[in-house]
Design a protein around this motif. Structure first.
Motif, PDB file in Angstrom:
ATOM      1  N   TYR A  87     -16.381   1.047   1.938  1.00  0.00           N
ATOM      2  CA  TYR A  87     -15.809   2.187   2.309  1.00  0.00           C
ATOM      3  C   TYR A  87     -14.751   2.398   3.279  1.00  0.00           C
ATOM      4  N   GLN A  91     -10.781   3.561   2.413  1.00  0.00           N
ATOM      5  CA  GLN A  91     -10.394   4.453   3.153  1.00  0.00           C
ATOM      6  C   GLN A  91      -9.172   3.992   3.942  1.00  0.00           C
ATOM      7  N   VAL A  94      -6.045   4.226   1.718  1.00  0.00           N
ATOM      8  CA  VAL A  94      -5.852   5.870   0.904  1.00  0.00           C
ATOM      9  C   VAL A  94      -5.323   6.473   2.560  1.00  0.00           C
ATOM     10  N   GLU A  99      -2.311   4.287  -3.299  1.00  0.00           N
ATOM     11  CA  GLU A  99      -3.078   4.665  -4.292  1.00  0.00           C
ATOM     12  C   GLU A  99      -4.029   3.762  -4.372  1.00  0.00           C
ATOM     13  N   ALA A 119     -16.345   4.583  -3.261  1.00  0.00           N
ATOM     14  CA  ALA A 119     -15.160   5.728  -3.660  1.00  0.00           C
ATOM     15  C   ALA A 119     -15.546   7.146  -3.781  1.00  0.00           C
ATOM     16  N   ASN A 120     -16.805   7.294  -4.633  1.00  0.00           N
ATOM     17  CA  ASN A 120     -17.227   8.580  -4.816  1.00  0.00           C
ATOM     18  C   ASN A 120     -17.419   9.505  -3.463  1.00  0.00           C
ATOM     19  N   LEU A 123     -14.281  10.685  -2.054  1.00  0.00           N
ATOM     20  CA  LEU A 123     -13.583  11.601  -2.845  1.00  0.00           C
ATOM     21  C   LEU A 123     -14.386  12.974  -2.445  1.00  0.00           C
ATOM     22  N   ASN A 126     -13.367  13.914   1.170  1.00  0.00           N
ATOM     23  CA  ASN A 126     -12.078  14.378   1.334  1.00  0.00           C
ATOM     24  C   ASN A 126     -11.306  14.884   0.029  1.00  0.00           C
ATOM     25  N   ASN A 127     -11.411  16.321  -0.161  1.00  0.00           N
ATOM     26  CA  ASN A 127     -10.910  16.333  -1.391  1.00  0.00           C
ATOM     27  C   ASN A 127      -9.409  16.300  -1.409  1.00  0.00           C
ATOM     28  N   ASP A 128      -8.602  15.840  -0.242  1.00  0.00           N
ATOM     29  CA  ASP A 128      -7.106  15.565  -0.475  1.00  0.00           C
ATOM     30  C   ASP A 128      -6.883  14.227  -1.319  1.00  0.00           C
ATOM     31  N   TYR A 129      -8.101  13.257  -1.174  1.00  0.00           N
ATOM     32  CA  TYR A 129      -7.801  12.021  -1.768  1.00  0.00           C
ATOM     33  C   TYR A 129      -7.868  12.038  -3.328  1.00  0.00           C
TER      34      TYR A 129
END
Length: 129
Positions: A87, A91, A94, A99, A119-120, A123, A126-129
């Motif tokens: 995690y 993070q 990102v 990417e 990873a899930n 996401l 953080n919707n921006d990821y």
């Protein structure tokens, strides 16, 4: 500048780890090869693991011209230890604006689940990821 970073826990499948970059549509600027810090009691297993890591380093660096860093991970097969590490790794990249791709195709289920779940989670959180 955004970099395309690949995080790859190293197992015993050679082709699965570089083909997405060399023959697929995934470019890479940086590759992190993660391997277990645990000492194998079986000499042959230890030799195979070292040979795999060396072959991957050569392929990414010399053949494909991609910057490679290798790192030993303690308790790589322990989900409760590996999940927070995965995690944090993802993070951090990102947050740098990179990417990030994670190739879990060569690892045991525990390692694959830790990285896929990390990873899930990032996401979903953080919707921006």
């Amino acid at each position: 500048m955004t970099q395309k970073v690949h995080i790859i826990p190293v197992g015993f499948d050679y082709e699965r780890l570089f083909q997405p970059i060399s023959q697929g549509n995934l470019e890479a600027d940086q590759v992190y090869l993660l391997h277990s810090s645990r000492e194998e009691s079986n000499e042959e297993a230890r030799r195979l693991a070292e040979n795999m890591l060396n072959a991957l380093e050569r392929t990414f660096d010399t053949v494909l011209g991609i910057e490679v860093e290798t790192e030993e991970v303690e308790n790589i097969f322990d989900f409760e230890t590996l999940y927070p590490d995965a995690y944090d790794r993802i993070q951090k990249e990102v947050e740098k604006g990179n990417e990030v791709w994670v190739n879990i195709s060569s690892m045991p289920r525990t390692v694959a689940f830790a990285f896929a779940t990390a990873a899930n989670s990032l996401l979903v959180e953080n919707n921006d990821y």
